[in-house]
Every structure is written in C-alpha cells, then in structure tokens.
Scaffold this active site. Structure first.
Site, PDB file in Angstrom:
ATOM      1  N   TYR A 189      58.745  44.660  66.445  1.00 19.45           N
ATOM      2  CA  TYR A 189      58.974  46.089  66.027  1.00 19.45           C
ATOM      3  C   TYR A 189      58.004  46.985  66.519  1.00 19.45           C
ATOM      4  CZ  TYR A 189      54.605  46.249  63.362  1.00 19.45           C
ATOM      5  OH  TYR A 189      53.353  46.025  62.647  1.00 19.45           O
ATOM      6  N   CYS A 190      58.230  48.251  66.616  1.00 14.95           N
ATOM      7  CA  CYS A 190      57.502  49.236  67.217  1.00 14.95           C
ATOM      8  C   CYS A 190      57.459  50.452  66.504  1.00 14.95           C
ATOM      9  CB  CYS A 190      58.088  49.634  68.776  1.00 14.95           C
ATOM     10  SG  CYS A 190      59.657  50.246  68.815  1.00 14.95           S
ATOM     11  N   ARG A 191      57.370  51.740  67.029  1.00 13.77           N
ATOM     12  CA  ARG A 191      57.101  52.922  66.179  1.00 13.77           C
ATOM     13  C   ARG A 191      58.695  53.082  65.643  1.00 13.77           C
ATOM     14  NH1 ARG A 191      58.155  58.267  66.629  1.00 13.77           N
ATOM     15  NH2 ARG A 191      58.343  57.986  69.049  1.00 13.77           N
TER      16      ARG A 191
END
Length: 503
Positions: free
Chosen positions: A466-468
C-alpha cells in the site's frame, strides 16, 4: 531585465532565462535536456544565450548544458568546487557577471558559494542595476526551497557524511542567503514532489523574508538541532540518481529527438527475451490494472512518470514502451530527461493487442483495506494519525476486487498489531509518511529503493502493498510480479482510504 521561469511539473524542476534587453546578452540556469522552448523564447526576445550556469551537479534529472552549448556556443559554468569531465568556467564566490554594456550598467549576477546540498552548490543573486540595494531575486538551486532546504545526503556529496554536509548547509544559509534583504525574491530549482527535500511547497517562488519567518529549517535553533532536523526523514533516493549525477558530471550523449520506432508484438517480446528489455506500460492506472502484458512494469504518464520509471528500471536497461496511441513520443522524451535513452521502440495500441491475445495478459490483484482483517479499533487509530484526512480512490479502483485468502484462520475477532502470519504487508511510501502513521504490522520499503531490496522479501509468501492513494503500490506490485512473486496485491486507495473509511 528579461526574466523567465520554466517549471516542469512532472519532475518538479525549475530553470531560468535571464537577459539584458539592452545588450541582448543572456544566461540560462539549470536547464533541462530538451531545449527548444529556451531557444524559441530567447530568439523571440532578441537574446543571445552566452552562458549556461549549473547551480550544482544535479542528480534528479539530466541537465541540458551540453545540448545548449552545441546549439548556441554558450560556455558552461559551475561552482568552483565542481569536478567535471568536460571544460567549464569555474565561478568563484562573490564573482560578478555583467550582462550589460561596457559602462558597467545593466543586469548583473553575483555568485554565492553555498555548499551543503553538494560541495559545488552555488546560488545566483540577480540585480537589474548594479547598485540596487534590494536584488531582483536570488536563484537558490537546491540550497533553499520554498518551505524547505536542500537535503545533505545525496550521492553527489559522496565521501562526506550527511552531518558534515548539513553543517556546511547551515553556514551557507545563515552567512550567505539570510544576509540578503527580506524583499529579495527566492527562485528555487525544485518544488513539491521533488526527492531533493522532504517538505517542499507547491509555490515556485517566495521571498527571503517569508522563508525567514515560515521555513521550518530557518527558525532559530542550535546548529546541532538543525543537523538532526535536516538529516532525518528524507525521502528514499530513486535508483537513477547516481546514474544522472555521473552523467551530469562526466558528460552524456546529446539528446536525439523524435518518436521511437513502432514494433510488432513478436519484436517486443523478442527484445524482452533476447536483449533483456523491460516492457514499460505507460497507460493510465485503470487500463493497466484491468489488463496488461504479463511481466510488464508500470508507471503512468499522468503521474511522476520518469521518477517512478527510474525507481524500478535499472539505468541502461533497454526499454519497450507500451503506450496509448499518440503518447509514445512524450514517454520517450520524459525518459530522456532522466538519461534513459535506450528506448528500442513502442508497441502501437497495446490495448488492442491485449484484446486479441488474452492469453498473454494478466489483471492486477487489488483488495480493500477491510480485507486485511486488522480490526476496526486499530483502523480508527490509523484514521486519527492521518488527522482525519480523506482521499478518494484512484481511477483504477473500480475494477472488481478479489478476496485475500489466509492460512491463519479468521482475523476479524478484534484489533491486532499484526497481519496474518503468511502475509508480508509492505508500505512503499517514503519514511516520513510511514513515521507519521502506518497500518499496524506494516514494514516500510519505499518504492524508490524497492528494486534493490527485493531480496528482503520472501517470494513464497503473499505480499500486500500500500501507499498513500494507490498509485505507487501498483507500480511496486508490477515490479514484484516481474521478479517472479506469484501472490501480490495492493490496497485500493491506500492509506488515505483507511482514514476516509473509518470516519
């Protein structure tokens, strides 16, 4: 004075054309590699570019000093401490460059040696008239940004510790730039999104006075506190930075314009299998996640395309572009801006190819954060750490999602500080983002350095990324799949979706 700022959003990079309208003499500072805009504007304004000044040896893009020298005959100039593989004019601290006439009047530039970001860093003070008490402005390179200062830990300063460079940066800021009048305008080399600092503003200019008041790194503090502050939490360095710094220092081939040649599917696959070429899918995220050539890498042209490509593609690797029709030339140019010139060609209309040959395609596996089984209480804590910020899912999030099977039994029995034991939960954001709040049990492996740290992951276990907001995680998932990881998925909407979903 003729003054023009050229801001390149996709690299958060600024360059400047400064000229004296009376004499027609001009200087370009920190140019990018594609120089047609500069040449056109200079000709339209009746200016002759005589000097190309680099505020330092750039690591984040390939500069256009060699292209400009060939096109205009201009001299290339660096700070006195620069070591280059081609002839340059070395600019001394305090040196004055006049663009005016023999009477000494007219536009002038004064060089300030400002080591810290790199050893050879300089800033350039601009005056419309030599005796102006308040300068027109100062070009601060990567020494001072709007809202931040240059990071002291990049490879251009190899051989010196970040702490040593930070101490030099502090002296440069306080003995050079902050002695200028508050009304002096500040024109930096980068803005928000650049990996050359951690808190850059989206504003592309400011004043010394505003930076003195509002820039966190310029507030009164002991030197040791400044050093600790600016050496902590910097973004991960993209893999291409060392490559670009070397080319900007030693010299590089001149840019060759034009679109890449069209390849058939057989030619593209042969380039991959026989030449080790990377298939780089440049289409929007939604199109890529829906269907892509198995084993292709991804970074979309509507994001920080070149920077992300430079994070997942090793410099010098042959590249075949998988781009929507009409975008292949832009993709090639944007890769050339970071020195990725080995583009073998492009596959015309990859979506049509995938429709005809579904056996060669794959779809991205994406899940929603609820499927991680972390427990609502912990997720509420994540939302609180996020400060209540909400964020929409990315355009590709409308594709059907799959479940996340586990071998460790149900995980919805309550809050937990960890993920199921067979899952590797990886946060690919930058360290400062991770430290500000992360999913419980997640490990931080920033996208910029992931290609060099893949050995730290177990390919036999599931990987959830996951990222932002769900863009970098798709890029990372493509990289892992291309490296042979069989079970990879990412969290739709990323960390923002967690905060939004728990309000």
């Amino acid at each position: 004075m003729h003054f023009a700022q050229y801001y390149l959003d996709c690299l958060s990079q600024a360059s400047y054309l400064i000229g004296d309208k009376t004499t027609g003499r001009a200087v370009l500072v920190d140019p990018r590699r594609d120089i047609d805009d500069y040449l056109h504007d200079a000709e339209a304004a009746g200016l002759r570019i005589e000097l190309v000044i680099e505020t330092h040896i750039h690591a984040d893009f390939l500069s256009g000093h060699l292209e400009l020298a060939r096109a205009t005959g201009a001299t290339i100039a660096f700070g006195e401490a620069a070591e280059t593989g081609f002839p340059v004019r070395r600019l001394r601290d305090g040196e004055r460059i006049s663009l005016g006439g023999d009477d000494g009047q007219g536009v002038s530039l004064t060089v300030l040696a400002t080591p810290g970001h790199t050893l050879e860093s300089i800033c350039v003070v601009l005056r419309e008239h030599p005796d102006d008490d308040v300068p027109f402005g100062v070009l601060t390179g990567d020494t001072l940004f709007v809202g931040d200062v240059g990071r002291p830990d990049l490879l251009s300063a190899a051989g010196h510790t970040p702490q040593d460079m930070a101490a030099r940066l502090h002296r440069s800021l306080h003995t050079k730039l902050l002695t200028l009048p508050d009304a002096t305008r500040v024109f930096p080399a980068h803005g928000a999104g650049s990996a050359c600092g951690r808190s850059l503003s989206s504003e592309t200019s400011s004043t010394i006075g505003d930076q003195r008041r509002f820039n966190y790194a310029l507030q009164p503090m002991p030197v040791d506190d400044f050093i600790r502050l600016v050496t902590a939490g910097q973004p991960a360095t993209p893999g291409y930075f060392a490559h670009d710094a070397a080319l900007n220092r030693d010299g590089h081939p001149l840019l060759e314009p034009g679109p890449p040649p069209a390849l058939t599917l057989d030619e593209a696959l042969a380039a991959r299998d026989r030449q080790g070429a990377v298939l780089l899918d440049c289409r929007p995220l939604a199109a890529y996640t829906r269907a892509h050539l198995t084993g292709s890498l991804h970074t979309s042209l509507d994001t920080r395309f070149a920077e992300y490509a430079g994070s997942v593609v090793t410099p010098g690797t042959p590249i075949v572009l998988l781009a929507d029709p009409g975008t292949e030339q832009e993709a090639r140019l944007r890769l050339a801006r970071i020195g990725y010139d080995h583009v073998l060609g492009h596959l015309p209309d990859p979506a049509a190819v995938l429709d005809r040959m579904p056996e060669l395609s794959s779809s991205s596996r994406r899940i929603r954060y609820e499927e991680l089984g972390l427990g609502e209480a912990r997720l509420a804590g994540v939302a609180e750490a996020e400060g209540g910020r909400t964020g929409g899912a990315e355009s590709g999030d409308a594709i059907p999602t799959g479940s996340l099977p586990t071998d460790s039994g149900p995980t919805d029995s309550g809050p937990t500080d960890s993920v199921p034991g067979d899952i590797q939960l990886i946060d690919v954001r930058n360290p400062a983002e991770y430290e500000a709040g992360a999913l419980p049990g997640a490990r931080n492996l920033p996208l910029a350095g992931l290609a060099h740290r893949i050995a730290e992951l177990d390919p036999s276990r599931r990987v959830v990324l996951y990222c932002r907001s769900g863009n970098r995680s798709v890029i990372a998932a493509a990289l892992l799949e291309a490296r042979g990881f069989a079970e990879v998925c990412d969290v739709i909407g990323g960390y923002e979706a967690v905060g939004a979903g728990t309000q």
